[in-house]
Design an enzyme around this catalytic site. Structure first.
Site, PDB file in Angstrom:
ATOM      1  N   LYS A  35      35.604 -50.737  -5.937  1.00  0.00           N
ATOM      2  CA  LYS A  35      35.292 -49.323  -5.690  1.00  0.00           C
ATOM      3  C   LYS A  35      33.785 -49.099  -5.826  1.00  0.00           C
ATOM      4  O   LYS A  35      33.068 -49.975  -6.340  1.00  0.00           O
ATOM      5  CB  LYS A  35      36.059 -48.441  -6.679  1.00  0.00           C
ATOM      6  CG  LYS A  35      35.731 -48.694  -8.138  1.00  0.00           C
ATOM      7  CD  LYS A  35      36.660 -47.923  -9.080  1.00  0.00           C
ATOM      8  CE  LYS A  35      36.409 -48.284 -10.520  1.00  0.00           C
ATOM      9  NZ  LYS A  35      37.392 -47.677 -11.432  1.00  0.00           N
ATOM     10  N   ARG A 130      44.404 -38.736 -17.715  1.00  0.00           N
ATOM     11  CA  ARG A 130      43.746 -38.366 -16.451  1.00  0.00           C
ATOM     12  C   ARG A 130      44.848 -38.379 -15.391  1.00  0.00           C
ATOM     13  O   ARG A 130      45.538 -37.397 -15.219  1.00  0.00           O
ATOM     14  CB  ARG A 130      42.607 -39.335 -16.114  1.00  0.00           C
ATOM     15  CG  ARG A 130      41.464 -39.309 -17.141  1.00  0.00           C
ATOM     16  CD  ARG A 130      40.280 -40.134 -16.681  1.00  0.00           C
ATOM     17  NE  ARG A 130      40.704 -41.383 -16.057  1.00  0.00           N
ATOM     18  CZ  ARG A 130      39.896 -42.380 -15.742  1.00  0.00           C
ATOM     19  NH1 ARG A 130      38.605 -42.290 -15.978  1.00  0.00           N
ATOM     20  NH2 ARG A 130      40.370 -43.475 -15.190  1.00  0.00           N
ATOM     21  N   TYR A 264       4.087 -38.042 -15.718  1.00  0.00           N
ATOM     22  CA  TYR A 264       4.423 -36.613 -15.808  1.00  0.00           C
ATOM     23  C   TYR A 264       4.572 -36.199 -17.261  1.00  0.00           C
ATOM     24  O   TYR A 264       5.177 -36.905 -18.063  1.00  0.00           O
ATOM     25  CB  TYR A 264       5.742 -36.337 -15.085  1.00  0.00           C
ATOM     26  CG  TYR A 264       5.617 -36.378 -13.584  1.00  0.00           C
ATOM     27  CD1 TYR A 264       4.819 -35.460 -12.911  1.00  0.00           C
ATOM     28  CD2 TYR A 264       6.312 -37.337 -12.855  1.00  0.00           C
ATOM     29  CE1 TYR A 264       4.717 -35.498 -11.519  1.00  0.00           C
ATOM     30  CE2 TYR A 264       6.228 -37.375 -11.477  1.00  0.00           C
ATOM     31  CZ  TYR A 264       5.429 -36.453 -10.816  1.00  0.00           C
ATOM     32  OH  TYR A 264       5.336 -36.492  -9.450  1.00  0.00           O
ATOM     33  N   MET A 312      10.314 -40.362  -9.787  1.00  0.00           N
ATOM     34  CA  MET A 312      11.253 -40.577  -8.680  1.00  0.00           C
ATOM     35  C   MET A 312      11.111 -41.964  -8.074  1.00  0.00           C
ATOM     36  O   MET A 312      12.102 -42.625  -7.771  1.00  0.00           O
ATOM     37  CB  MET A 312      11.053 -39.500  -7.600  1.00  0.00           C
ATOM     38  CG  MET A 312      12.105 -39.570  -6.509  1.00  0.00           C
ATOM     39  SD  MET A 312      11.882 -38.386  -5.186  1.00  0.00           S
ATOM     40  CE  MET A 312      12.228 -36.850  -5.981  1.00  0.00           C
TER      41      MET A 312
HETATM   42  C1  LIG Z   1      37.826 -48.903 -12.126  1.00  0.00           C
HETATM   43  C2  LIG Z   1      39.206 -49.301 -12.424  1.00  0.00           C
HETATM   44  C3  LIG Z   1      39.492 -50.578 -12.933  1.00  0.00           C
HETATM   45  C4  LIG Z   1      38.408 -51.559 -13.302  1.00  0.00           C
HETATM   46  O1  LIG Z   1      37.870 -51.195 -14.562  1.00  0.00           O
HETATM   47  P1  LIG Z   1      36.743 -52.110 -15.262  1.00  0.00           P
HETATM   48  O2  LIG Z   1      36.553 -51.479 -16.590  1.00  0.00           O
HETATM   49  O3  LIG Z   1      35.533 -52.023 -14.412  1.00  0.00           O
HETATM   50  O4  LIG Z   1      37.310 -53.476 -15.328  1.00  0.00           O
HETATM   51  C5  LIG Z   1      40.813 -50.916 -13.115  1.00  0.00           C
HETATM   52  N1  LIG Z   1      41.810 -50.048 -12.830  1.00  0.00           N
HETATM   53  C6  LIG Z   1      41.572 -48.812 -12.366  1.00  0.00           C
HETATM   54  C7  LIG Z   1      42.703 -47.896 -12.091  1.00  0.00           C
HETATM   55  C8  LIG Z   1      40.265 -48.389 -12.149  1.00  0.00           C
HETATM   56  O5  LIG Z   1      40.038 -47.157 -11.676  1.00  0.00           O
END
Ligand SMILES: *Cc1c(COP(=O)(O)O)cnc(C)c1O
Length: 367
Positions: A35, A130, A264, A312
């Site tokens: 992801k 969640r 800055y 930046m």
């Molecule tokens: C992002 C994610 C993972 C991976 O988590 P890591 O801590 O990066 O290993 C696994 N399962 C789900 C559902 C996730 O959203």
């Protein structure tokens, strides 16, 4: 000439870290999590580095389809499932395995006539609060889902809230086990942190589905950063290899008289005669703006420190003890010789955030 900043991505490090997962979770089906554009490494490089994974898991359906176009033939899992009937049709067309985590998603799935069966991960909430159904509802949900002709295989899944803490998976695992005991489905439980606990997990909660191995979903460890916050569990100590090195160069040098201020807000004041170097890398490249003076930076392989505010497009670094450093001298912000976790820690964040924040304007150089 482009600016000297580049994120070099080492595919052999990605493959090495995948091997580490195989060592930790022998026999498990490994979903490599890609992801957020493979945690900032680029989806195409990740597909190559993780060629030996059993499947790829991500959130973004656009990148899932792109993986198919790139020739990835093995399973792909959408970790948040589908957001519309259109997504469900695309999932069927591109053979995407989908999480279902709430009633609305389940109802839409069952109401959408699909051209092909879709493999489903039914997600349970074991304390993260969640996404996910209550584990206690597993049986009634399966009574709705299993008879539907559009469903292919079913996997039971949960995501641990505290897998990085000692004993953190015990209570959620107990809850998951109790609610799913005897159900003949494969399971998907472990993120990176829980992969390091996999033998404990497999022994404490043997899979009920004979012939279906558990699957694991490692993300951050595959990129060579630690899932743990405690300094004793650094990526190096876990046998992980950093896959991204963020490099740039010195593009300007300023001699400072005592009392001269830098950047800055005059965020840093020289206490003696000093020299600062200006590095082509700022928060618009993904460098954390909250990194304070003192954050480690490598200049020509030597450790020095950030001084003054991150802006930046630039940071300033102390060159007082590096008299040979000049315009053009190489800088490593994090990577092979400076752990991203160390920079993250100095900036009050985690490696995950730094890797995923590397901006689109930074070219990726895949090696
Ligand atoms: C992002 C994610 C993972 C991976 O988590 P890591 O801590 O990066 O290993 C696994 N399962 C789900 C559902 C996730 O959203």
């Amino acid at each position: 000439m482009p600016r000297p900043i580049v994120a070099s991505i080492d595919r052999s490090a990605l493959a090495h870290n995948l091997d580490r997962v195989r060592e930790l979770a022998p026999g498990a089906f490994v979903w490599a999590v890609v992801k957020a554009d493979a945690y900032g490494h680029g989806i195409a490089a990740a597909a190559q580095g993780f060629a030996a994974a059993d499947g790829l898991a991500l959130i973004e359906i656009g990148n899932a389809i792109r993986l198919r176009e790139l020739g990835w033939k093995k399973p792909i899992l959408l970790l948040e499932g589908c957001f519309s009937a259109l997504d469900w049709h695309a999932a069927a067309e591109h053979r995407l395995n989908c999480v279902i985590h709430c009633d609305e998603q389940l109802s839409e799935f069952i109401a959408t006539p699909l051209a092909r069966r879709v493999d489903v991960h039914l997600k349970f909430n074991t304390g993260m609060n969640r996404l996910g159904f209550l584990p206690e509802h597993a049986r009634e949900l399966l009574e709705r889902l299993a008879p539907y002709e559009g469903v292919g295989s079913i996997t039971l899944m949960t995501h641990f809230a505290c897998a990085d803490e000692p004993g953190g998976i015990d209570e959620p695992l107990r809850r998951f086990q109790e609610a799913t005991r005897g159900l003949p489905y494969a399971r998907s439980l472990a993120n990176s942190a829980a992969c390091f606990d996999f033998t404990h997990l497999a022994a404490a909660a043997p899979s009920p589905a004979v012939g279906h191995p558990d699957s694991v979903r490692p993300g951050i460890m595959l990129y060579g950063a630690t899932p743990f916050t405690h300094a004793s569990r650094s990526a190096a100590s876990l046998g992980l290899a950093p896959a991204m090195t963020l490099r740039s160069a010195i593009i300007g040098v300023q001699p400072l008289e005592p009392g001269a201020r830098v950047g800055y807000g005059g965020g840093y004041t020289a206490t003696r005669r000093e020299r600062v170097g200006v590095v082509a890398c700022g928060y618009a490249d993904g460098y954390p703006r909250h990194a304070p003076s003192g954050t480690p930076v490598l200049v020509d392989g030597q450790r020095t420190r950030l001084v003054g505010r991150v802006s930046m497009d630039k940071i300033t670094v102390d060159l007082t003890e590096l008299p040979h450093a000049q315009v053009g001298t190489a800088v490593e912000l994090w990577g092979k010789r400076l752990a991203v976790d160390e920079v993250a820690n100095a900036a009050g964040t985690i490696g995950y955030e730094l890797l995923t924040a590397v901006a689109a304007r930074v070219p990726r150089d895949v090696v």
